[in-house]
Design a protein around this motif. Structure first.
Motif, PDB file in Angstrom:
ATOM      1  N   GLN A  14       2.805   0.552 -14.128  1.00 17.23           N
ATOM      2  CA  GLN A  14       4.177   0.712 -13.459  1.00 17.23           C
ATOM      3  C   GLN A  14       5.186   0.159 -14.814  1.00 17.23           C
ATOM      4  N   THR A  36       9.047   3.291  -8.859  1.00 17.53           N
ATOM      5  CA  THR A  36       9.176   2.011  -7.813  1.00 17.53           C
ATOM      6  C   THR A  36       7.886   1.421  -7.422  1.00 17.53           C
ATOM      7  N   ARG A  37       6.863   2.088  -7.579  1.00 20.73           N
ATOM      8  CA  ARG A  37       5.589   1.685  -6.928  1.00 20.73           C
ATOM      9  C   ARG A  37       4.770   2.374  -7.610  1.00 20.73           C
ATOM     10  N   CYS A  38       3.479   1.546  -7.928  1.00 15.94           N
ATOM     11  CA  CYS A  38       2.241   2.046  -8.457  1.00 15.94           C
ATOM     12  C   CYS A  38       1.058   1.307  -7.618  1.00 15.94           C
ATOM     13  N   THR A  48      -1.417   6.253  -8.330  1.00 14.09           N
ATOM     14  CA  THR A  48      -0.699   6.869  -7.646  1.00 14.09           C
ATOM     15  C   THR A  48       0.692   6.207  -8.132  1.00 14.09           C
ATOM     16  N   TYR A  50       4.885   6.242  -7.552  1.00 16.04           N
ATOM     17  CA  TYR A  50       5.946   6.636  -6.684  1.00 16.04           C
ATOM     18  C   TYR A  50       7.389   6.664  -7.543  1.00 16.04           C
ATOM     19  N   SER A  52      11.505   7.433  -8.172  1.00 15.15           N
ATOM     20  CA  SER A  52      12.731   7.362  -7.666  1.00 15.15           C
ATOM     21  C   SER A  52      13.656   8.335  -8.707  1.00 15.15           C
ATOM     22  N   PHE A  94       4.514  10.952  -6.916  1.00 21.69           N
ATOM     23  CA  PHE A  94       5.036  11.591  -5.859  1.00 21.69           C
ATOM     24  C   PHE A  94       6.565  10.788  -5.781  1.00 21.69           C
ATOM     25  N   ASP A  96       9.681   9.024  -4.286  1.00 26.73           N
ATOM     26  CA  ASP A  96       9.822   8.008  -3.586  1.00 26.73           C
ATOM     27  C   ASP A  96      11.315   7.913  -2.742  1.00 26.73           C
ATOM     28  N   ASP A  97      11.260   8.660  -1.574  1.00 29.67           N
ATOM     29  CA  ASP A  97      12.617   8.903  -1.028  1.00 29.67           C
ATOM     30  C   ASP A  97      13.034   7.799  -0.080  1.00 29.67           C
ATOM     31  N   SER A  98      12.436   6.622  -0.231  1.00 31.21           N
ATOM     32  CA  SER A  98      12.971   5.487   0.600  1.00 31.21           C
ATOM     33  C   SER A  98      14.379   5.044   0.456  1.00 31.21           C
TER      34      SER A  98
END
Length: 111
Positions: A14, A36-38, A48, A50, A52, A94, A96-98
Motif C-alpha cells: 500500500q 485506501t486499502r490493500c 487487491t 482499492y 480512491s 478496484f 473504493d467508493d466508500s
C-alpha cells in the motif's frame, strides 16, 4: 482473518503503490489517486488494491487506464520492493467508493 505476514506485506505494498501513484498523478493536474486499502491472498500471489480517485467523475476512466498499465505498475513496484519480496504479486485494482457512499448518506440524513 489475515495473518501477521500478510498484513505486513499488504501495508508495504500500500505504501509503495501510493508513492508510485503520487509520482504519476503529479503530471495530471487536478487528479488525485490514493490507495485506501490493500489485501493480499494467503499465498502472497495476488494483491487487491482499492483506490480512491478524486474527482470521482473521472474514476472509471482512470481505473481503466490503471488496469491497462497494471504490468508497468507491477514492474515499478518490483523495483521498489525487490529487496523485501521474492515474488511480486499480481495487481488488481478496484475503485473504493466508500467516501461517495458516506457523502450520499450524509445528504440523505440532512433531508
Amino acid at each position: 482473518m489475515q495473518e501477521t505476514r500478510q498484513n505486513r506485506i499488504a501495508r508495504l505494498l500500500q505504501k509503495e503503490l501510493s508513492l508510485i501513484f503520487q509520482s504519476q498523478t503529479r503530471m495530471m493536474h487536478g487528479v488525485m489517486v490514493s490507495v485506501t486499502r490493500c489485501r493480499i491472498s494467503p499465498d502472497l500471489s495476488i494483491c487487491t488494491a482499492y483506490l480512491s480517485i478524486f474527482p470521482s467523475e473521472k474514476a472509471e476512466e482512470i481505473i481503466g487506464n490503471i488496469n491497462n498499465n497494471a504490468k508497468t505498475i507491477r514492474y515499478e513496484l518490483g523495483t521498489h520492493v525487490r529487496n523485501q519480496l521474492r515474488i511480486i504479486p499480481e495487481l488488481r485494482f478496484f475503485v473504493d467508493d466508500s467516501l461517495d457512499y458516506i457523502d450520499h448518506i450524509d445528504e440523505l440524513l440532512k433531508k
